[in-house]
Design an enzyme around this catalytic site. Structure first.
Site, PDB file in Angstrom:
ATOM      1  N   CYS A 143       0.819  -1.225   0.000  1.00 55.84           N
ATOM      2  CA  CYS A 143       0.000   0.000   0.000  1.00 55.84           C
ATOM      3  C   CYS A 143       0.844   1.263   0.000  1.00 55.84           C
ATOM      4  O   CYS A 143       0.312   2.361  -0.106  1.00 55.84           O
ATOM      5  CB  CYS A 143      -0.935  -0.027   1.197  1.00 55.84           C
ATOM      6  N   HIS A 180      -2.684   8.262   5.391  1.00 55.52           N
ATOM      7  CA  HIS A 180      -2.935   6.965   4.762  1.00 55.52           C
ATOM      8  C   HIS A 180      -4.393   6.587   5.051  1.00 55.52           C
ATOM      9  O   HIS A 180      -5.097   6.147   4.156  1.00 55.52           O
ATOM     10  CB  HIS A 180      -1.953   5.938   5.329  1.00 55.52           C
ATOM     11  N   GLU A 207      -1.833   5.742  13.146  1.00 56.45           N
ATOM     12  CA  GLU A 207      -1.489   6.940  12.376  1.00 56.45           C
ATOM     13  C   GLU A 207      -1.887   8.211  13.123  1.00 56.45           C
ATOM     14  O   GLU A 207      -1.146   9.202  13.119  1.00 56.45           O
ATOM     15  CB  GLU A 207      -2.143   6.896  10.985  1.00 56.45           C
ATOM     16  N   LYS A 259      -9.350   7.923   1.077  1.00 53.07           N
ATOM     17  CA  LYS A 259      -9.892   6.563   0.970  1.00 53.07           C
ATOM     18  C   LYS A 259     -11.365   6.448   1.347  1.00 53.07           C
ATOM     19  O   LYS A 259     -12.023   5.478   0.983  1.00 53.07           O
ATOM     20  CB  LYS A 259      -9.048   5.597   1.798  1.00 53.07           C
ATOM     21  N   HIS A 280      -9.537   1.771  -0.909  1.00 54.84           N
ATOM     22  CA  HIS A 280      -8.081   1.635  -0.831  1.00 54.84           C
ATOM     23  C   HIS A 280      -7.526   1.173  -2.178  1.00 54.84           C
ATOM     24  O   HIS A 280      -7.749   0.036  -2.587  1.00 54.84           O
ATOM     25  CB  HIS A 280      -7.727   0.635   0.265  1.00 54.84           C
ATOM     26  N   PHE A 283       1.518  -3.087   4.061  1.00 61.16           N
ATOM     27  CA  PHE A 283       1.773  -4.391   4.659  1.00 61.16           C
ATOM     28  C   PHE A 283       3.246  -4.722   4.399  1.00 61.16           C
ATOM     29  O   PHE A 283       3.763  -4.485   3.319  1.00 61.16           O
ATOM     30  CB  PHE A 283       0.888  -5.473   4.023  1.00 61.16           C
TER      31      PHE A 283
END
Lengths: 83, 418
Positions: free
Chosen positions: B166, B306, B317, B336, B341, B401
């Site tokens: 990502c 993010h 975050e 998002k 995503h 990830f």
């Protein structure tokens, strides 16, 4: 299946797999120069022929096949062997 | 042109997007400002056997406006989306005035051509080894999009891919910035693309527990930093930018839409999917980007998070943002909520959203963010309606990830050359 019927079926495969107009698929047509088919596209085309005609074409038998006529000859040989 | 290392910002002279909320910059921006989500029932395959049945698809995208049916048949949808976004970016940039050997491509993706891979595995299982397509490898390989962009345009400079899940889109822009600063290219086409909404892809992300299961109300499923969030919503799309050394852009008279002033990247080395405790990896990453830009946290006027809408990411975050910027930090957004995503495309699409916001002087709201999560560190999430924005630097985050973190510092076009 006679040669003209086989040719019609082969043409249909070429139109679908090689994304060419039916008119350019003549027996004289060369895969690379006239039908813009590289080696990968040729393998994909032969896979389509195998399914269309229910035949098996070993990779070594494709050596030297550069024109539609040669491919049609190969198909006719396979069909005759099966009959 | 530039051949010596230059630590200064690089210029953004073209942008292209293919997203679930818009297939060009204008509709993408309008979609973001509307504060609504693109999530809906999946149309690309039958989901009746799946616990999750929705996603954010780029449903109206038509690749035939960009390449012939013959070309399209031999590249995966991930490359269709990426190539089209790159073509749009190049159209906006105009004549690059560069030697093709000095034009680079850096592309990010999460998984590459997953649709093709799944299709061909199914053929193998049902029909055998001799029915597998000779085009499987060139269509599925993660570097296909970068290769195809270069192939179609004749760009023979450096060409590579970043595969950091990502974070890939942000890493691609950052690595492109480094190429330009190092004098290794005059122009870089950089961005990311993703198309992994497939039966197995959907099942796999769901089995991780990563996806929202709000299938009775998909339009409200992606809700970054909201107290009711329960996972992310898969999306597909692409974003590409044309980046140039600032001098090159000025000398050719290009319109400059903004710049990249700083890049940070590091790795948690904590867990393969969960963020490090307290968001410590993200804190260090944001600080690296600020240092690279030569800016202080107080110089930043917008943090594009993010913000995936997963419980873990958003908690870590938010804590990280407060650690870097304090309790009264800059406004925070997440794209998002609207797009879902976009995995390897997310960072690129979101950098573009941040640059457009700067240019418009407007911050888009975070779709579906209704009520702050009282459990989270206190951040000011823009929601409901757009908000005015001063033309000051922004910071955009991506976390992948694998523990990969990447942050960019973006600046307005008003910066003078030098």
């Amino acid at each position: 299946m006679d040669r003209s019927e086989a040719f019609a079926n082969l043409k249909a495969c070429a139109v679908e797999v090689l994304h060419v107009d039916e008119g350019v698929v003549t027996e004289e047509a060369r895969f690379k120069e006239d039908l813009d088919a590289d080696s990968l596209a040729l393998i994909e085309f032969v896979m389509a022929l195998e399914e269309q005609f229910d035949i098996t074409v070993p990779e070594e038998e494709l050596d030297g096949v550069t024109t539609v006529r040669q491919a049609l000859d190969l198909v006719m040989t396979k069909l005759a062997a099966r009959a | 042109m530039t051949t010596t290392a230059d630590r200064g910002p690089v210029a953004i002279t073209g942008m292209g997007v293919k997203t679930p909320v818009g297939l060009d910059l204008a509709s993408f921006w309008a979609g973001l400002c509307s504060g609504t989500s693109a999530a809906g029932p999946i149309t690309q395959f039958d989901t009746s056997e799946h616990p999750v049945t929705f996603a954010c698809e780029a449903a109206d995208f038509d690749v035939n406006a960009y390449i012939s049916p013959k070309e399209a048949a031999h590249v995966d949808r991930v490359t269709h989306l990426g190539f089209a976004a790159a073509v749009d970016a190049l159209a906006q940039a105009g004549d690059l005035g560069a030697d093709p050997a000095r034009i680079a491509v850096v592309a990010g993706t999460g998984v590459g051509g997953l649709i093709t891979l799944e299709t061909e595995i199914t053929k193998y299982v049902h029909k055998g080894a001799m029915r597998v397509s000779p085009f499987l490898v060139p269509m599925m390989m993660s570097n296909a999009t970068a290769a195809f962009i270069a192939l179609q345009h004749g760009f023979t400079g450096p060409n590579f891919c970043v595969v950091t899940a990502c974070a890939a889109g942000t890493n691609a822009i950052g690595e492109a910035t480094r190429l330009l600063r190092n004098g290794e290219a005059d122009v870089v086409i950089a961005g990311g693309s993703e198309s992994s909404i497939t039966p197995v892809g959907l099942a796999a992300f769901n089995r991780m527990g990563a996806l929202s299961r709000r299938k009775d109300d998909p339009a409200h499923a992606s809700r970054p930093f909201d107290g009711g969030r329960d996972g992310f919503v898969m999306g597909e799309g692409a974003g590409f930018l044309v980046l140039e050394s600032w001098d090159h852009a000025v000398s050719r008279g290009a319109t400059i839409y903004g710049g990249i002033a700083g890049y940070g990247r590091n790795t948690d080395a904590y867990h393969i999917t969960a963020p490090s405790p307290g968001g410590d990896g993200a804190v260090q990453c944001m600080n690296l980007a600020l240092q690279d830009a030569g800016l202080d946290p107080s110089d930043i006027g917008h943090v594009n998070a993010h913000g995936t809408s997963t419980p873990l990411n958003d908690a870590a975050e938010a804590e990280a943002v407060v650690k870097v910027f304090g309790d009264a930090g800059p406004p925070v957004t997440s794209v998002k909520g609207a797009t879902g995503h976009l995995i390897g495309a997310a960072g690129a699409v979101e950098a573009i959203a941040s640059i457009v916001a700067m240019g418009k002087g407007t911050l888009f709201p975070t779709a579906n963010h209704e009520a702050p999560d009282a459990e989270l560190a206190p951040i000011d999430v823009v929601h409901g309606t757009p908000r005015p924005l001063a033309a000051v630097p922004a910071l955009s985050n991506s976390f992948g990830f694998g523990g990969h973190n990447a942050s960019l510092v973006l600046i307005p076009s008003s910066r003078s050359a030098g």
